[in-house]
Design a protein around this motif. Structure first.
Motif, PDB file in Angstrom:
ATOM      1  N   LEU A 101       0.835  -1.198   0.000  1.00  0.00           N
ATOM      2  CA  LEU A 101       0.000   0.000   0.000  1.00  0.00           C
ATOM      3  C   LEU A 101       0.871   1.249   0.000  1.00  0.00           C
ATOM      4  CD1 LEU A 101      -2.561  -1.100   2.758  1.00  0.00           C
ATOM      5  CD2 LEU A 101      -2.691  -1.477   0.278  1.00  0.00           C
ATOM      6  N   ASP A 102       0.253   2.377  -0.345  1.00  0.00           N
ATOM      7  CA  ASP A 102       0.933   3.661  -0.226  1.00  0.00           C
ATOM      8  C   ASP A 102       1.136   3.922   1.269  1.00  0.00           C
ATOM      9  OD1 ASP A 102       1.339   6.452   0.272  1.00  0.00           O
ATOM     10  OD2 ASP A 102       0.556   6.930  -1.705  1.00  0.00           O
ATOM     11  N   PRO A 103       2.366   3.888   1.764  1.00  0.00           N
ATOM     12  CA  PRO A 103       2.577   3.958   3.216  1.00  0.00           C
ATOM     13  C   PRO A 103       2.100   5.253   3.852  1.00  0.00           C
ATOM     14  CG  PRO A 103       4.663   4.136   2.050  1.00  0.00           C
ATOM     15  CD  PRO A 103       3.638   3.748   1.040  1.00  0.00           C
ATOM     16  N   ASP A 104       2.290   6.375   3.184  1.00  0.00           N
ATOM     17  CA  ASP A 104       1.885   7.658   3.762  1.00  0.00           C
ATOM     18  C   ASP A 104       0.364   7.773   3.842  1.00  0.00           C
ATOM     19  OD1 ASP A 104       4.482   8.589   4.163  1.00  0.00           O
ATOM     20  OD2 ASP A 104       4.619   9.344   2.105  1.00  0.00           O
ATOM     21  N   GLU A 105      -0.315   7.392   2.759  1.00  0.00           N
ATOM     22  CA  GLU A 105      -1.779   7.490   2.745  1.00  0.00           C
ATOM     23  C   GLU A 105      -2.401   6.476   3.695  1.00  0.00           C
ATOM     24  OE1 GLU A 105      -5.584   8.783   1.950  1.00  0.00           O
ATOM     25  OE2 GLU A 105      -3.622   9.723   1.617  1.00  0.00           O
ATOM     26  N   ALA A 106      -1.859   5.273   3.729  1.00  0.00           N
ATOM     27  CA  ALA A 106      -2.396   4.257   4.636  1.00  0.00           C
ATOM     28  C   ALA A 106      -2.211   4.687   6.088  1.00  0.00           C
ATOM     29  CB  ALA A 106      -1.696   2.919   4.393  1.00  0.00           C
TER      30      ALA A 106
END
Length: 293
Positions: free
Chosen positions: A242-247
Protein backbone atom coordinates in the motif's frame (compact mmCIF):
# COMPACT_ATOMS: atom_id res chain seq x y z
CA UNK A 1 4.95 -12.33 52.52
CA UNK A 2 2.74 -15.31 53.34
CA UNK A 3 0.12 -14.20 50.83
CA UNK A 4 2.81 -13.75 48.18
CA UNK A 5 4.00 -17.32 48.66
CA UNK A 6 0.45 -18.70 48.64
CA UNK A 7 -0.37 -16.85 45.43
CA UNK A 8 2.83 -18.09 43.80
CA UNK A 9 2.07 -21.69 44.82
CA UNK A 10 -1.43 -21.44 43.38
CA UNK A 11 -0.02 -20.17 40.07
CA UNK A 12 2.59 -22.92 40.06
CA UNK A 13 -0.17 -25.49 40.49
CA UNK A 14 -2.03 -23.93 37.57
CA UNK A 15 1.11 -24.10 35.44
CA UNK A 16 1.36 -27.83 36.08
CA UNK A 17 -2.26 -28.38 35.09
CA UNK A 18 -2.39 -26.18 31.98
CA UNK A 19 0.81 -25.55 30.08
CA UNK A 20 1.58 -26.20 26.43
CA UNK A 21 4.45 -26.94 24.09
CA UNK A 22 3.80 -25.36 20.72
CA UNK A 23 6.19 -27.84 19.07
CA UNK A 24 3.54 -30.54 19.55
CA UNK A 25 0.36 -28.55 20.30
CA UNK A 26 0.32 -26.70 16.97
CA UNK A 27 0.22 -28.57 13.65
CA UNK A 28 3.04 -26.71 11.94
CA UNK A 29 2.91 -28.99 8.89
CA UNK A 30 -0.72 -28.25 8.03
CA UNK A 31 -1.00 -25.97 4.98
CA UNK A 32 -2.44 -22.47 5.25
CA UNK A 33 -6.07 -22.29 4.16
CA UNK A 34 -6.81 -20.25 1.06
CA UNK A 35 -8.73 -17.02 1.68
CA UNK A 36 -8.64 -17.16 5.48
CA UNK A 37 -7.43 -14.15 7.42
CA UNK A 38 -4.46 -13.86 9.75
CA UNK A 39 -6.23 -11.24 11.87
CA UNK A 40 -9.98 -10.55 11.99
CA UNK A 41 -10.81 -7.73 9.56
CA UNK A 42 -12.41 -5.64 12.32
CA UNK A 43 -9.07 -5.58 14.18
CA UNK A 44 -7.23 -4.12 11.21
CA UNK A 45 -5.95 -0.57 11.60
CA UNK A 46 -7.53 0.26 8.23
CA UNK A 47 -10.90 -1.43 8.68
CA UNK A 48 -13.80 0.67 7.31
CA UNK A 49 -11.51 3.41 5.99
CA UNK A 50 -11.91 4.57 2.35
CA UNK A 51 -8.71 2.69 1.54
CA UNK A 52 -10.10 -0.52 3.06
CA UNK A 53 -13.11 -0.36 0.75
CA UNK A 54 -10.78 -0.05 -2.25
CA UNK A 55 -8.89 -3.23 -1.37
CA UNK A 56 -9.71 -6.58 -2.97
CA UNK A 57 -10.37 -9.56 -0.66
CA UNK A 58 -6.88 -10.85 -1.44
CA UNK A 59 -5.32 -7.49 -0.54
CA UNK A 60 -7.20 -7.45 2.77
CA UNK A 61 -5.91 -10.92 3.61
CA UNK A 62 -2.38 -9.83 2.69
CA UNK A 63 -2.69 -6.77 4.93
CA UNK A 64 -3.80 -9.02 7.80
CA UNK A 65 -0.73 -11.22 7.23
CA UNK A 66 1.63 -8.31 7.82
CA UNK A 67 -0.42 -6.84 10.66
CA UNK A 68 -0.17 -10.19 12.45
CA UNK A 69 3.59 -10.32 11.82
CA UNK A 70 3.84 -6.85 13.32
CA UNK A 71 1.94 -7.87 16.47
CA UNK A 72 4.06 -11.01 16.82
CA UNK A 73 7.22 -8.92 16.45
CA UNK A 74 6.05 -6.57 19.21
CA UNK A 75 5.18 -9.58 21.38
CA UNK A 76 8.59 -11.10 20.80
CA UNK A 77 10.58 -8.07 21.93
CA UNK A 78 8.23 -7.42 24.84
CA UNK A 79 8.59 -10.97 26.17
CA UNK A 80 12.36 -10.55 25.83
CA UNK A 81 12.30 -7.31 27.86
CA UNK A 82 10.06 -8.87 30.51
CA UNK A 83 12.29 -11.91 30.89
CA UNK A 84 15.36 -9.76 31.39
CA UNK A 85 13.52 -7.73 34.05
CA UNK A 86 12.33 -10.88 35.85
CA UNK A 87 15.84 -12.33 35.86
CA UNK A 88 17.12 -9.11 37.42
CA UNK A 89 14.34 -9.28 40.02
CA UNK A 90 15.30 -12.74 41.24
CA UNK A 91 19.08 -12.30 40.98
CA UNK A 92 19.43 -11.99 44.75
CA UNK A 93 16.11 -13.63 45.69
CA UNK A 94 15.71 -16.72 47.85
CA UNK A 95 15.99 -19.68 45.44
CA UNK A 96 13.72 -21.75 47.71
CA UNK A 97 10.86 -19.23 47.64
CA UNK A 98 7.73 -20.07 45.66
CA UNK A 99 7.75 -16.48 44.36
CA UNK A 100 11.15 -17.17 42.77
CA UNK A 101 9.93 -20.49 41.43
CA UNK A 102 6.97 -18.87 39.71
CA UNK A 103 9.16 -16.11 38.25
CA UNK A 104 11.31 -18.85 36.69
CA UNK A 105 8.19 -20.66 35.48
CA UNK A 106 6.93 -17.50 33.80
CA UNK A 107 10.32 -16.93 32.19
CA UNK A 108 10.07 -20.45 30.78
CA UNK A 109 6.56 -19.73 29.49
CA UNK A 110 7.72 -16.54 27.80
CA UNK A 111 10.67 -18.29 26.15
CA UNK A 112 8.27 -20.80 24.62
CA UNK A 113 6.00 -17.95 23.52
CA UNK A 114 8.87 -16.19 21.78
CA UNK A 115 9.70 -19.42 19.97
CA UNK A 116 6.03 -19.83 19.05
CA UNK A 117 5.82 -16.28 17.68
CA UNK A 118 8.90 -16.84 15.56
CA UNK A 119 7.65 -20.12 14.15
CA UNK A 120 4.27 -18.61 13.30
CA UNK A 121 5.89 -15.71 11.42
CA UNK A 122 7.91 -18.26 9.49
CA UNK A 123 4.82 -20.31 8.73
CA UNK A 124 2.74 -17.41 7.41
CA UNK A 125 5.64 -16.21 5.27
CA UNK A 126 5.90 -12.72 6.74
CA UNK A 127 9.26 -11.37 7.99
CA UNK A 128 9.47 -9.82 11.41
CA UNK A 129 9.61 -6.07 11.97
CA UNK A 130 12.73 -4.55 13.47
CA UNK A 131 12.19 -1.56 15.68
CA UNK A 132 13.45 1.80 14.38
CA UNK A 133 16.64 2.99 16.03
CA UNK A 134 14.88 5.56 18.24
CA UNK A 135 12.44 3.00 19.64
CA UNK A 136 15.14 0.38 19.97
CA UNK A 137 17.19 2.75 22.10
CA UNK A 138 14.27 2.98 24.52
CA UNK A 139 13.46 -0.73 24.68
CA UNK A 140 17.10 -1.66 25.25
CA UNK A 141 17.02 0.35 28.47
CA UNK A 142 13.66 -0.95 29.69
CA UNK A 143 14.85 -4.13 31.49
CA UNK A 144 16.96 -2.07 33.86
CA UNK A 145 14.10 0.33 34.58
CA UNK A 146 11.39 -2.27 35.16
CA UNK A 147 11.74 -2.70 38.90
CA UNK A 148 9.14 -2.77 41.67
CA UNK A 149 5.91 -1.08 40.67
CA UNK A 150 7.32 -0.27 37.21
CA UNK A 151 7.78 -3.99 36.51
CA UNK A 152 4.22 -5.00 37.35
CA UNK A 153 2.57 -2.06 35.58
CA UNK A 154 4.78 -2.50 32.52
CA UNK A 155 3.93 -6.19 32.36
CA UNK A 156 0.21 -5.43 32.41
CA UNK A 157 0.45 -2.83 29.65
CA UNK A 158 2.29 -5.33 27.46
CA UNK A 159 -0.05 -8.24 28.21
CA UNK A 160 -3.61 -7.13 28.93
CA UNK A 161 -4.34 -5.03 25.84
CA UNK A 162 -3.22 -7.81 23.50
CA UNK A 163 -5.13 -10.34 25.60
CA UNK A 164 -8.47 -8.71 24.75
CA UNK A 165 -7.74 -8.94 21.04
CA UNK A 166 -6.36 -12.49 21.26
CA UNK A 167 -9.61 -13.73 22.75
CA UNK A 168 -11.46 -12.44 19.71
CA UNK A 169 -9.01 -14.03 17.31
CA UNK A 170 -9.08 -17.49 18.88
CA UNK A 171 -12.89 -17.65 18.62
CA UNK A 172 -13.10 -16.44 15.00
CA UNK A 173 -13.69 -19.29 12.51
CA UNK A 174 -12.51 -17.05 9.66
CA UNK A 175 -8.92 -17.18 10.92
CA UNK A 176 -6.11 -19.48 9.85
CA UNK A 177 -6.25 -22.55 12.16
CA UNK A 178 -2.61 -22.21 13.24
CA UNK A 179 -3.24 -18.59 14.26
CA UNK A 180 -6.32 -19.52 16.30
CA UNK A 181 -4.47 -22.34 18.04
CA UNK A 182 -1.50 -20.14 18.89
CA UNK A 183 -3.77 -17.45 20.32
CA UNK A 184 -5.62 -19.99 22.47
CA UNK A 185 -2.36 -21.31 23.93
CA UNK A 186 -1.14 -17.79 24.62
CA UNK A 187 -4.41 -16.71 26.25
CA UNK A 188 -4.40 -19.67 28.66
CA UNK A 189 -0.83 -19.17 29.80
CA UNK A 190 -0.93 -15.37 29.84
CA UNK A 191 -3.96 -15.47 32.14
CA UNK A 192 -1.63 -16.63 34.93
CA UNK A 193 0.95 -13.96 34.07
CA UNK A 194 -1.70 -11.23 34.13
CA UNK A 195 -3.04 -12.44 37.47
CA UNK A 196 0.48 -12.42 38.95
CA UNK A 197 1.16 -8.90 37.68
CA UNK A 198 -2.17 -7.60 38.99
CA UNK A 199 -1.41 -9.06 42.40
CA UNK A 200 2.03 -7.47 42.19
CA UNK A 201 0.54 -4.03 41.49
CA UNK A 202 -2.03 -4.30 44.29
CA UNK A 203 0.60 -5.50 46.78
CA UNK A 204 3.19 -2.88 45.82
CA UNK A 205 0.67 -0.02 45.93
CA UNK A 206 -0.01 -0.82 49.60
CA UNK A 207 3.52 0.01 50.73
CA UNK A 208 5.28 1.87 47.88
CA UNK A 209 6.61 5.30 48.71
CA UNK A 210 4.83 8.44 47.56
CA UNK A 211 7.72 9.09 45.15
CA UNK A 212 7.52 5.62 43.57
CA UNK A 213 3.77 5.97 43.01
CA UNK A 214 4.05 9.52 41.73
CA UNK A 215 6.95 8.96 39.34
CA UNK A 216 5.40 5.78 37.90
CA UNK A 217 1.96 7.40 37.70
CA UNK A 218 3.30 10.24 35.58
CA UNK A 219 5.67 8.16 33.48
CA UNK A 220 2.98 5.60 32.59
CA UNK A 221 1.28 8.23 30.45
CA UNK A 222 4.01 7.97 27.84
CA UNK A 223 3.20 4.29 27.37
CA UNK A 224 0.11 5.12 25.33
CA UNK A 225 1.90 6.81 22.44
CA UNK A 226 4.79 4.35 22.53
CA UNK A 227 2.34 1.45 22.36
CA UNK A 228 0.38 3.13 19.58
CA UNK A 229 3.55 3.58 17.52
CA UNK A 230 4.03 -0.20 17.59
CA UNK A 231 0.56 -0.89 16.20
CA UNK A 232 0.68 1.21 13.03
CA UNK A 233 3.64 2.51 11.07
CA UNK A 234 4.51 3.16 7.45
CA UNK A 235 6.80 0.12 7.10
CA UNK A 236 3.82 -2.14 7.81
CA UNK A 237 1.72 -0.67 5.01
CA UNK A 238 4.62 -0.62 2.56
CA UNK A 239 5.14 -4.37 3.05
CA UNK A 240 1.45 -4.94 2.38
CA UNK A 241 1.85 -3.18 -0.99
CA UNK A 242 0.00 0.00 0.00
CA UNK A 243 0.93 3.66 -0.23
CA UNK A 244 2.58 3.96 3.22
CA UNK A 245 1.88 7.66 3.76
CA UNK A 246 -1.78 7.49 2.74
CA UNK A 247 -2.40 4.26 4.64
CA UNK A 248 -0.80 5.68 7.77
CA UNK A 249 -2.83 8.88 7.48
CA UNK A 250 -6.10 6.98 7.21
CA UNK A 251 -5.20 4.53 9.99
CA UNK A 252 -4.26 7.38 12.35
CA UNK A 253 -7.61 9.06 11.73
CA UNK A 254 -9.67 5.83 11.76
CA UNK A 255 -12.46 6.07 14.38
CA UNK A 256 -13.09 2.32 14.19
CA UNK A 257 -9.53 1.44 15.16
CA UNK A 258 -9.66 4.06 17.89
CA UNK A 259 -12.62 2.15 19.31
CA UNK A 260 -10.69 -1.13 19.02
CA UNK A 261 -7.87 0.40 21.07
CA UNK A 262 -10.30 1.68 23.69
CA UNK A 263 -11.95 -1.72 24.02
CA UNK A 264 -8.53 -3.34 24.40
CA UNK A 265 -7.47 -0.90 27.12
CA UNK A 266 -10.77 -0.57 28.99
CA UNK A 267 -10.31 -3.46 31.41
CA UNK A 268 -6.77 -2.39 32.28
CA UNK A 269 -7.83 1.27 32.54
CA UNK A 270 -10.47 0.35 35.13
CA UNK A 271 -7.87 -1.59 37.13
CA UNK A 272 -5.47 1.36 37.00
CA UNK A 273 -8.29 3.60 38.23
CA UNK A 274 -9.02 1.24 41.13
CA UNK A 275 -5.34 1.21 42.13
CA UNK A 276 -4.82 4.96 41.67
CA UNK A 277 -2.08 4.49 39.07
CA UNK A 278 -2.68 7.53 36.85
CA UNK A 279 -1.00 10.73 38.07
CA UNK A 280 -0.50 14.13 36.49
CA UNK A 281 -1.34 14.11 32.78
CA UNK A 282 -1.02 10.34 32.36
CA UNK A 283 -4.70 9.72 31.64
CA UNK A 284 -4.79 12.55 29.11
CA UNK A 285 -1.76 11.13 27.31
CA UNK A 286 -3.51 7.76 26.91
CA UNK A 287 -6.56 9.65 25.64
CA UNK A 288 -4.46 11.51 23.08
CA UNK A 289 -3.05 8.18 21.90
CA UNK A 290 -6.62 6.96 21.33
CA UNK A 291 -6.94 4.39 24.13
CA UNK A 292 -9.44 6.35 26.24
CA UNK A 293 -12.61 7.94 24.88
Amino acid sequence: MKDTEQNAQRLLNGSVRRSYDSAVDIDWDAPLEEGKYFLPPHLSTLYETPLWHELTPAQRVELSRHELANLLSVGHWFENVLNQALLRMIFEADPTARHTHYALTEIGDECRHMLMFGRLMEKIGAPYFRQPKAQLAITRKLPGRLRGLNLWVGALIGEEIFDVWQRRIMDDPGMQPAVRRMMRIHVVEEARHIQWAREGVARRMRYASWWEKESLGRMVGFGGQFFNDQLMHRRLYARAGLDPDEAYRQAAANPHFRQVKQEGFDKLRRFFDEQGIFRGKARERWRQAGFIA
